[in-house]
Design a protein around this motif. Structure first.
Motif, PDB file in Angstrom:
ATOM      1  N   LEU A  59       1.014  -1.255  -0.178  1.00 28.85           N
ATOM      2  CA  LEU A  59       0.182  -0.081  -0.044  1.00 28.85           C
ATOM      3  C   LEU A  59       0.735   1.331  -0.139  1.00 28.85           C
ATOM      4  N   ARG A  60       1.894   1.313   0.738  1.00 28.02           N
ATOM      5  CA  ARG A  60       2.800   2.493   0.855  1.00 28.02           C
ATOM      6  C   ARG A  60       3.577   2.564  -0.230  1.00 28.02           C
ATOM      7  N   GLU A  61       4.153   1.506  -0.860  1.00 24.41           N
ATOM      8  CA  GLU A  61       5.156   1.350  -1.979  1.00 24.41           C
ATOM      9  C   GLU A  61       4.349   2.039  -3.233  1.00 24.41           C
ATOM     10  N   GLU A  62       3.143   1.514  -3.519  1.00 22.42           N
ATOM     11  CA  GLU A  62       2.513   1.644  -4.921  1.00 22.42           C
ATOM     12  C   GLU A  62       1.360   2.712  -4.880  1.00 22.42           C
ATOM     13  N   THR A  63       1.158   3.270  -3.672  1.00 19.93           N
ATOM     14  CA  THR A  63       0.146   4.449  -3.675  1.00 19.93           C
ATOM     15  C   THR A  63       0.463   5.744  -2.629  1.00 19.93           C
ATOM     16  N   GLY A  64       1.518   5.474  -1.933  1.00 18.60           N
ATOM     17  CA  GLY A  64       1.910   6.516  -1.044  1.00 18.60           C
ATOM     18  C   GLY A  64       0.885   6.557   0.266  1.00 18.60           C
ATOM     19  N   LEU A  65      -0.129   5.614   0.584  1.00 11.86           N
ATOM     20  CA  LEU A  65      -1.313   5.877   1.393  1.00 11.86           C
ATOM     21  C   LEU A  65      -0.727   5.139   2.670  1.00 11.86           C
ATOM     22  N   ASP A  66      -1.498   5.607   3.831  1.00  7.60           N
ATOM     23  CA  ASP A  66      -1.083   5.061   5.095  1.00  7.60           C
ATOM     24  C   ASP A  66      -2.032   3.879   5.063  1.00  7.60           C
ATOM     25  N   PRO A  67      -1.731   2.618   5.515  1.00  6.46           N
ATOM     26  CA  PRO A  67      -2.490   1.707   5.661  1.00  6.46           C
ATOM     27  C   PRO A  67      -3.401   1.942   6.998  1.00  6.46           C
ATOM     28  N   ARG A  68      -2.896   2.619   7.863  1.00  2.00           N
ATOM     29  CA  ARG A  68      -3.679   2.966   9.275  1.00  2.00           C
ATOM     30  C   ARG A  68      -4.727   3.764   9.193  1.00  2.00           C
ATOM     31  N   THR A  69      -5.041   4.321   7.939  1.00  2.00           N
ATOM     32  CA  THR A  69      -6.195   5.310   7.569  1.00  2.00           C
ATOM     33  C   THR A  69      -7.234   4.226   7.175  1.00  2.00           C
ATOM     34  N   GLY A  70      -8.554   4.393   8.029  1.00  4.27           N
ATOM     35  CA  GLY A  70      -9.604   3.788   7.807  1.00  4.27           C
ATOM     36  C   GLY A  70      -9.579   2.146   8.148  1.00  4.27           C
ATOM     37  N   HIS A  71     -10.492   1.555   7.627  1.00  2.00           N
ATOM     38  CA  HIS A  71     -10.681   0.045   7.649  1.00  2.00           C
ATOM     39  C   HIS A  71      -9.786  -0.881   7.049  1.00  2.00           C
ATOM     40  N   PHE A  72      -9.310  -1.872   7.453  1.00  5.79           N
ATOM     41  CA  PHE A  72      -8.484  -2.675   6.746  1.00  5.79           C
ATOM     42  C   PHE A  72      -8.779  -4.157   7.032  1.00  5.79           C
ATOM     43  N   GLU A  73      -8.939  -5.075   6.103  1.00  4.34           N
ATOM     44  CA  GLU A  73      -9.324  -6.538   6.643  1.00  4.34           C
ATOM     45  C   GLU A  73      -8.938  -7.461   5.567  1.00  4.34           C
ATOM     46  N   GLN A  74      -8.586  -8.683   5.879  1.00  2.00           N
ATOM     47  CA  GLN A  74      -8.292  -9.742   4.766  1.00  2.00           C
ATOM     48  C   GLN A  74      -9.630 -10.108   4.196  1.00  2.00           C
ATOM     49  N   LEU A  75      -9.751 -10.038   2.564  1.00  2.01           N
ATOM     50  CA  LEU A  75     -10.929 -10.450   2.232  1.00  2.01           C
ATOM     51  C   LEU A  75     -11.010 -11.797   1.830  1.00  2.01           C
ATOM     52  N   ALA A  76     -10.189 -12.368   0.912  1.00  2.00           N
ATOM     53  CA  ALA A  76     -10.242 -14.035   0.300  1.00  2.00           C
ATOM     54  C   ALA A  76      -8.790 -14.401  -0.120  1.00  2.00           C
ATOM     55  N   THR A  77      -8.821 -15.730  -0.484  1.00  2.00           N
ATOM     56  CA  THR A  77      -7.452 -16.107  -1.103  1.00  2.00           C
ATOM     57  C   THR A  77      -8.156 -16.619  -2.486  1.00  2.00           C
ATOM     58  N   TYR A  78      -7.226 -16.544  -3.395  1.00  2.00           N
ATOM     59  CA  TYR A  78      -7.472 -16.830  -4.864  1.00  2.00           C
ATOM     60  C   TYR A  78      -6.218 -17.674  -5.424  1.00  2.00           C
ATOM     61  N   GLY A  79      -6.534 -18.675  -5.830  1.00  2.00           N
ATOM     62  CA  GLY A  79      -5.501 -19.646  -6.374  1.00  2.00           C
ATOM     63  C   GLY A  79      -5.795 -20.433  -7.532  1.00  2.00           C
ATOM     64  N   ALA A  80      -6.591 -20.067  -8.299  1.00  2.00           N
ATOM     65  CA  ALA A  80      -6.845 -20.874  -9.718  1.00  2.00           C
ATOM     66  C   ALA A  80      -5.629 -20.974 -10.349  1.00  2.00           C
ATOM     67  N   PRO A  81      -5.443 -22.061 -11.015  1.00  2.00           N
ATOM     68  CA  PRO A  81      -4.296 -22.300 -12.022  1.00  2.00           C
ATOM     69  C   PRO A  81      -4.417 -21.336 -13.090  1.00  2.00           C
ATOM     70  N   GLY A  82      -3.230 -20.832 -13.354  1.00  2.00           N
ATOM     71  CA  GLY A  82      -3.301 -20.141 -14.883  1.00  2.00           C
ATOM     72  C   GLY A  82      -3.842 -18.656 -14.195  1.00  2.00           C
ATOM     73  N   ARG A  83      -4.015 -18.303 -13.224  1.00  2.00           N
ATOM     74  CA  ARG A  83      -4.707 -17.139 -12.825  1.00  2.00           C
ATOM     75  C   ARG A  83      -3.409 -15.735 -13.056  1.00  2.00           C
ATOM     76  N   ASP A  84      -2.192 -16.385 -13.181  1.00  2.00           N
ATOM     77  CA  ASP A  84      -0.936 -15.493 -13.157  1.00  2.00           C
ATOM     78  C   ASP A  84      -0.235 -16.010 -14.231  1.00  2.00           C
ATOM     79  N   PRO A  85       0.201 -15.523 -15.227  1.00  2.00           N
ATOM     80  CA  PRO A  85       1.228 -16.289 -16.423  1.00  2.00           C
ATOM     81  C   PRO A  85       2.392 -16.303 -16.160  1.00  2.00           C
ATOM     82  N   ARG A  86       2.820 -16.029 -14.964  1.00  2.00           N
ATOM     83  CA  ARG A  86       4.209 -15.930 -14.292  1.00  2.00           C
ATOM     84  C   ARG A  86       4.317 -17.374 -13.842  1.00  2.00           C
ATOM     85  N   GLY A  87       3.514 -18.223 -13.367  1.00  2.00           N
ATOM     86  CA  GLY A  87       3.283 -19.399 -12.773  1.00  2.00           C
ATOM     87  C   GLY A  87       2.318 -19.478 -11.935  1.00  2.00           C
TER      88      GLY A  87
END
Length: 228
Positions: A59-87
């Motif tokens: 969050l900090r590196e790609e947007t410059g935003l503070d992760p402590r601002t607002g509400h932050f929670e884990q959403l879900a896990t995604y692992g379908a084969p082929g979802r990323d062409p790198r492997g």
């Protein structure tokens, strides 16, 4: 028997309300794969990081935003084969609900960063499976507004009931009866607390100011299926 290497990433669904619309933070990818395509902020988890640390760093590196601002929670896990062409890549998505923020600053491997209205993001607009992740995050936010006080995460520290109603109307894409909404919000134990102050918005009369109360769950909930 051969084993494949599995990499782990984090992706961030960051939602706010800007210019009267529910908007998501997107980055334009500056590297392959999907060079130049819009995507959710995110990246690989480093060997010495836990997942929450990785999400905060991205969050900090790609947007410059503070992760402590607002509400932050884990959403879900995604692992379908082929979802990323790198492997074989499994991603853990996080959901953040943030008050109105200035335009983000892109960094790291992002060529740009911008808030975009979620209604303007069409299927196929985003890299990887980020269309699905974003849709899941939006639905999680809409559902959580029914039974938790997290709508206040889109508000400043002090707000009027009308401003809170605008949050619900924007996120749910509906119109709510002002009197019924006021009655239900102020009648839900611990949802909001009066600050004792008032404010005049534009041409209106003085309106009472509130802050978020201590409740973690709303009793009764504010359901989308009924008229509030």
């Amino acid at each position: 028997m051969t084993t494949s290497v599995v990499s782990v990433t984090v992706d961030l669904v960051l939602l706010t309300i800007r210019q009267g619309a529910l908007q998501a933070l997107l980055i334009r990818r500056g590297i392959e794969p999907y060079l130049g395509k819009w995507a959710l902020p995110g990246g690989f988890v480093l060997p010495d990081e836990d997942l929450d640390e990785a999400a905060a760093r991205e969050l900090r590196e790609e947007t410059g935003l503070d992760p402590r601002t607002g509400h932050f929670e884990q959403l879900a896990t995604y692992g379908a084969p082929g979802r990323d062409p790198r492997g074989r890549v499994v991603t853990i998505a996080y959901l953040a609900l943030l008050p109105d923020l200035p335009s983000p600053v892109a960094g790291s491997d992002a060529a740009g960063a911008a808030w975009r209205p979620v209604d303007d993001i069409e299927a196929g607009d985003l890299a990887f499976d980020h269309d699905r992740i974003l849709a899941d995050g939006i639905e999680r936010a809409r559902a959580k507004l029914e039974y938790t006080p997290l709508a206040t995460a889109f508000c400043p520290p002090e707000f009027t009931v009308a401003e809170l109603r605008q949050v619900y109307e924007t996120v749910w894409r509906t119109r709510l009866d002002p009197r019924n909404f006021h009655r239900k919000v102020t009648g839900a134990e611990g949802f909001v607390e009066a600050t004792g102050g008032t404010v005049i918005r534009e041409r209106g009369r003085p309106a009472q100011l509130f802050r978020r109360g201590p409740a973690a769950l709303l009793h009764p909930p504010l359901l989308r299926s009924g008229q509030v």
